[in-house]
Design a protein around this motif. Structure first.
Motif, PDB file in Angstrom:
ATOM      1  N   GLY A  89       0.916  -1.158  -0.115  1.00 45.51           N
ATOM      2  CA  GLY A  89      -0.031  -0.164   0.067  1.00 45.51           C
ATOM      3  C   GLY A  89       0.805   1.151   0.181  1.00 45.51           C
ATOM      4  O   GLY A  89       0.247   2.393   0.180  1.00 45.51           O
ATOM      5  N   THR A 111      -5.160  -4.948  -1.038  1.00 47.93           N
ATOM      6  CA  THR A 111      -3.698  -4.582  -0.034  1.00 47.93           C
ATOM      7  C   THR A 111      -3.642  -5.637   0.889  1.00 47.93           C
ATOM      8  O   THR A 111      -4.682  -5.994   1.307  1.00 47.93           O
ATOM      9  CB  THR A 111      -3.581  -3.239   0.013  1.00 47.93           C
ATOM     10  OG1 THR A 111      -2.361  -2.945   0.743  1.00 47.93           O
ATOM     11  CG2 THR A 111      -4.629  -2.577   0.974  1.00 47.93           C
ATOM     12  N   GLY A 112      -2.279  -5.732   1.329  1.00 47.52           N
ATOM     13  CA  GLY A 112      -2.228  -6.448   2.408  1.00 47.52           C
ATOM     14  C   GLY A 112      -1.895  -5.500   3.748  1.00 47.52           C
ATOM     15  O   GLY A 112      -1.965  -5.946   4.739  1.00 47.52           O
ATOM     16  N   VAL A 113      -1.898  -4.172   3.483  1.00 49.65           N
ATOM     17  CA  VAL A 113      -1.901  -3.063   4.465  1.00 49.65           C
ATOM     18  C   VAL A 113      -3.220  -2.088   4.315  1.00 49.65           C
ATOM     19  O   VAL A 113      -2.651  -1.007   3.799  1.00 49.65           O
ATOM     20  CB  VAL A 113      -0.473  -2.449   4.509  1.00 49.65           C
ATOM     21  CG1 VAL A 113      -0.167  -1.736   6.023  1.00 49.65           C
ATOM     22  CG2 VAL A 113       0.478  -3.664   4.678  1.00 49.65           C
ATOM     23  N   PRO A 114      -4.465  -2.378   5.053  1.00 47.87           N
ATOM     24  CA  PRO A 114      -5.331  -1.396   4.395  1.00 47.87           C
ATOM     25  C   PRO A 114      -5.130   0.054   4.835  1.00 47.87           C
ATOM     26  O   PRO A 114      -5.564   0.847   4.398  1.00 47.87           O
ATOM     27  CB  PRO A 114      -6.366  -2.318   5.060  1.00 47.87           C
ATOM     28  CG  PRO A 114      -6.246  -3.596   5.235  1.00 47.87           C
ATOM     29  CD  PRO A 114      -4.751  -3.723   5.159  1.00 47.87           C
ATOM     30  N   GLU A 115      -4.448   0.120   6.166  1.00 44.49           N
ATOM     31  CA  GLU A 115      -4.371   1.454   6.651  1.00 44.49           C
ATOM     32  C   GLU A 115      -3.372   2.436   6.118  1.00 44.49           C
ATOM     33  O   GLU A 115      -3.510   3.522   5.937  1.00 44.49           O
ATOM     34  CB  GLU A 115      -3.817   1.122   8.172  1.00 44.49           C
ATOM     35  CG  GLU A 115      -2.592   0.612   8.196  1.00 44.49           C
ATOM     36  CD  GLU A 115      -2.711  -0.817   8.413  1.00 44.49           C
ATOM     37  OE1 GLU A 115      -1.782  -1.680   9.075  1.00 44.49           O
ATOM     38  OE2 GLU A 115      -3.653  -1.408   7.968  1.00 44.49           O
ATOM     39  N   ALA A 118      -5.534   4.349   3.390  1.00 48.49           N
ATOM     40  CA  ALA A 118      -6.705   5.132   3.948  1.00 48.49           C
ATOM     41  C   ALA A 118      -6.972   6.403   3.226  1.00 48.49           C
ATOM     42  O   ALA A 118      -5.981   7.327   3.250  1.00 48.49           O
ATOM     43  CB  ALA A 118      -6.605   5.252   5.351  1.00 48.49           C
ATOM     44  N   VAL A 124     -11.579  -0.263  -0.478  1.00 50.99           N
ATOM     45  CA  VAL A 124     -10.284  -1.138   0.094  1.00 50.99           C
ATOM     46  C   VAL A 124     -10.754  -2.518   0.216  1.00 50.99           C
ATOM     47  O   VAL A 124     -11.450  -2.723   1.151  1.00 50.99           O
ATOM     48  CB  VAL A 124      -9.512  -0.406   1.138  1.00 50.99           C
ATOM     49  CG1 VAL A 124      -8.374  -1.084   1.421  1.00 50.99           C
ATOM     50  CG2 VAL A 124      -9.121   0.974   0.701  1.00 50.99           C
ATOM     51  N   VAL A 125     -10.033  -3.535  -0.431  1.00 52.97           N
ATOM     52  CA  VAL A 125     -10.250  -4.782  -0.248  1.00 52.97           C
ATOM     53  C   VAL A 125      -9.231  -5.297   0.802  1.00 52.97           C
ATOM     54  O   VAL A 125      -7.881  -5.478   0.419  1.00 52.97           O
ATOM     55  CB  VAL A 125     -10.335  -5.806  -1.367  1.00 52.97           C
ATOM     56  CG1 VAL A 125     -10.476  -7.046  -1.148  1.00 52.97           C
ATOM     57  CG2 VAL A 125     -11.490  -5.104  -2.395  1.00 52.97           C
ATOM     58  N   ASP A 126      -9.436  -5.593   2.000  1.00 57.07           N
ATOM     59  CA  ASP A 126      -8.600  -6.102   2.885  1.00 57.07           C
ATOM     60  C   ASP A 126      -7.783  -7.727   2.601  1.00 57.07           C
ATOM     61  O   ASP A 126      -8.661  -8.710   2.914  1.00 57.07           O
ATOM     62  CB  ASP A 126      -8.970  -6.266   4.515  1.00 57.07           C
ATOM     63  CG  ASP A 126      -8.291  -6.478   5.592  1.00 57.07           C
ATOM     64  OD1 ASP A 126      -6.995  -6.812   5.318  1.00 57.07           O
ATOM     65  OD2 ASP A 126      -8.480  -5.916   6.658  1.00 57.07           O
ATOM     66  N   SER A 128      -5.118  -8.604   4.422  1.00 54.49           N
ATOM     67  CA  SER A 128      -4.204  -8.527   5.331  1.00 54.49           C
ATOM     68  C   SER A 128      -3.602 -10.008   5.873  1.00 54.49           C
ATOM     69  O   SER A 128      -2.592 -10.336   6.339  1.00 54.49           O
ATOM     70  CB  SER A 128      -4.245  -7.906   6.461  1.00 54.49           C
ATOM     71  OG  SER A 128      -5.692  -8.021   7.222  1.00 54.49           O
ATOM     72  N   ASP A 131      -0.861 -10.981   3.965  1.00 55.00           N
ATOM     73  CA  ASP A 131       0.440 -10.179   4.072  1.00 55.00           C
ATOM     74  C   ASP A 131       1.965 -11.098   4.159  1.00 55.00           C
ATOM     75  O   ASP A 131       1.525 -12.357   4.574  1.00 55.00           O
ATOM     76  CB  ASP A 131       0.520  -8.985   4.792  1.00 55.00           C
ATOM     77  CG  ASP A 131       1.348  -7.957   4.690  1.00 55.00           C
ATOM     78  OD1 ASP A 131       2.181  -7.832   3.608  1.00 55.00           O
ATOM     79  OD2 ASP A 131       1.373  -7.221   5.322  1.00 55.00           O
TER      80      ASP A 131
END
Length: 295
Positions: A89, A111-115, A118, A124-126, A128, A131
């Motif tokens: 991300g 993404t593997g890191v939704p935050e 932001a 956003v498709v989480d 994580s 990851d």
């Protein structure tokens, strides 16, 4: 010797794919709807997964779908939605592209890191749960593709079982002495071929190339010779296997789904790295993400 993060992450892929299929069944917001004109972007491995998905989606009749490395997304072409695939991300080119299109297209990030993204995308498709700690991408990329395949209606049950079978077998040691490998694909597996070549380069500094299968006769086959190999994802064009073998090179063609066959390449890449005394988790000159500047 303890297993590397890459080995552990490669082995976890079947369960990650199952989870992705379950996630797709919930219809998470932001995944392309039938009929939308879609651009899919990413960098490196994520770009190659974008290529595979684009070919699958357009081939299924769901709508026009183009794939671009993020820095080359056309700013003058209109799309209904831009989908970005980014493990960290944080990749500068991806964030720049999202910022540039936000006022003229819907945006979605896997993404593997939704935050980290932001406020940078409409959806956003989480991912994580897949990851990774290794610099070399394996399970995040294939899980993103698994999600997108399932969203297109693919039943991944057999694909998961094939990946489990690949993981249950010893890694192919016969190719460890191979000087060079060319990876080939057709349609959606061209992206898989590009990703396979990148994995061996990243993890083991291997000499690899990748092409659409029918392009291989247009020059690249000239490097085929004993001690080298050509690895085909999916069924080969008529006569190609025989032509490659006639050069003395090895022709590799497994019957498994190409995504499961990619797992075999990942395992080979790690085995080759270990064979050469390299750390597959820390390839030279590479970081987890490319951050050119604050984006």
């Amino acid at each position: 010797m303890a297993e590397s993060f890459a080995q552990l992450e490669i082995a976890s892929q079947p369960e990650c794919w199952r989870r992705a299929a379950r996630l797709a069944a919930t219809a998470p917001g932001g995944l392309p709807r039938s009929g939308e004109r879609v651009a899919v972007i990413g960098c490196g491995t994520s770009w190659f997964m974008a290529q595979s998905y684009a070919a699958l989606r357009e081939g299924s009749g769901a709508g026009v779908t183009d794939a671009f490395t993020a820095s080359e997304l056309p700013r003058t072409r209109d799309y209904d939605r831009v989908v970005a695939i980014t493990r960290s991300g944080r990749t500068t080119e991806v964030l720049r592209a999202l910022d540039e299109v936000r006022d003229r297209a819907a945006t979605t990030v896997l993404t593997g890191v939704p935050e980290a993204v932001a406020g940078r995308a409409g959806h956003v498709v989480d991912l994580s749960f897949c990851d990774e700690r290794s610099v070399v991408q394996t399970r995040f990329a294939t899980t993103a593709l698994a999600l997108l395949r399932a969203h297109l209606g693919a039943d991944l049950t057999e694909v998961v079982e094939q990946a489990e079978a690949v993981l249950a077998e010893p890694a192919d040691a016969a190719l460890l002495a191979t000087e060079q490998i060319s990876f080939l694909g057709s349609g959606w597996t061209v992206g898989i071929a590009h990703e396979a070549a990148l994995k061996v380069r990243e993890a083991a500094n291997g000499w690899t190339e990748s092409y659409p299968a029918l392009e291989y006769r247009h020059g690249p086959i000239s490097i085929a010779q004993p001690g080298r190999a050509t690895w085909m994802f999916g069924g080969p064009p008529d006569g190609l296997a025989e032509e490659v073998r006639a050069t003395g090179a090895t022709f590799v063609d497994h019957p498994a789904d190409p995504m499961a066959d990619l797992v075999a390449v990942q395992r080979f890449a790690v085995a080759l790295a270990v064979h050469r005394g390299l750390d597959p988790d820390r390839p030279r000159h590479l970081n987890r993400s490319v951050v050119l500047e604050t984006a």
